[in-house]
Design a protein around this motif. Structure first.
Motif: not given
Length: 89
Positions: A3, A10, A15, A19-20, A22-25, A28
């Protein structure tokens, strides 16, 4: 692929960090810390750091450890039990 590697790749691809995240849960803050580590350490950021403590403030002092080991060896050679209660006695 780990991960960490996915997240760093990413972000480097353009990105945003939010955004990254959120995408990979992931949080921040974690993405931000990971990217800061990548900037300072490079490829080492792909692997997790050791979680071992740097110091052991409650560790038994080395002379005491050596004395206990010597007592345990002597007791074992004499055929006695060499457990904690016998050594304390």
């Amino acid at each position: 692929m780990s991960k960490r590697r996915l997240v760093i790749t990413a972000v480097l691809a353009g990105a945003s960090q939010s955004e990254v995240a959120r995408r990979y849960d992931v949080s921040q803050g974690w993405v931000s810390r990971l990217m800061a580590r990548y900037r300072t350490e490079g490829q080492a950021a792909f692997e997790p750091r050791s979680r071992r403590p740097h110091t052991y403030p409650a560790a038994t002092p080395e002379p005491v450890v050596q004395q206990i080991l010597a007592l345990r060896k002597d007791l074992a050679e004499q055929g006695h039990d060499c457990g904690a209660d016998t050594i304390a006695w």
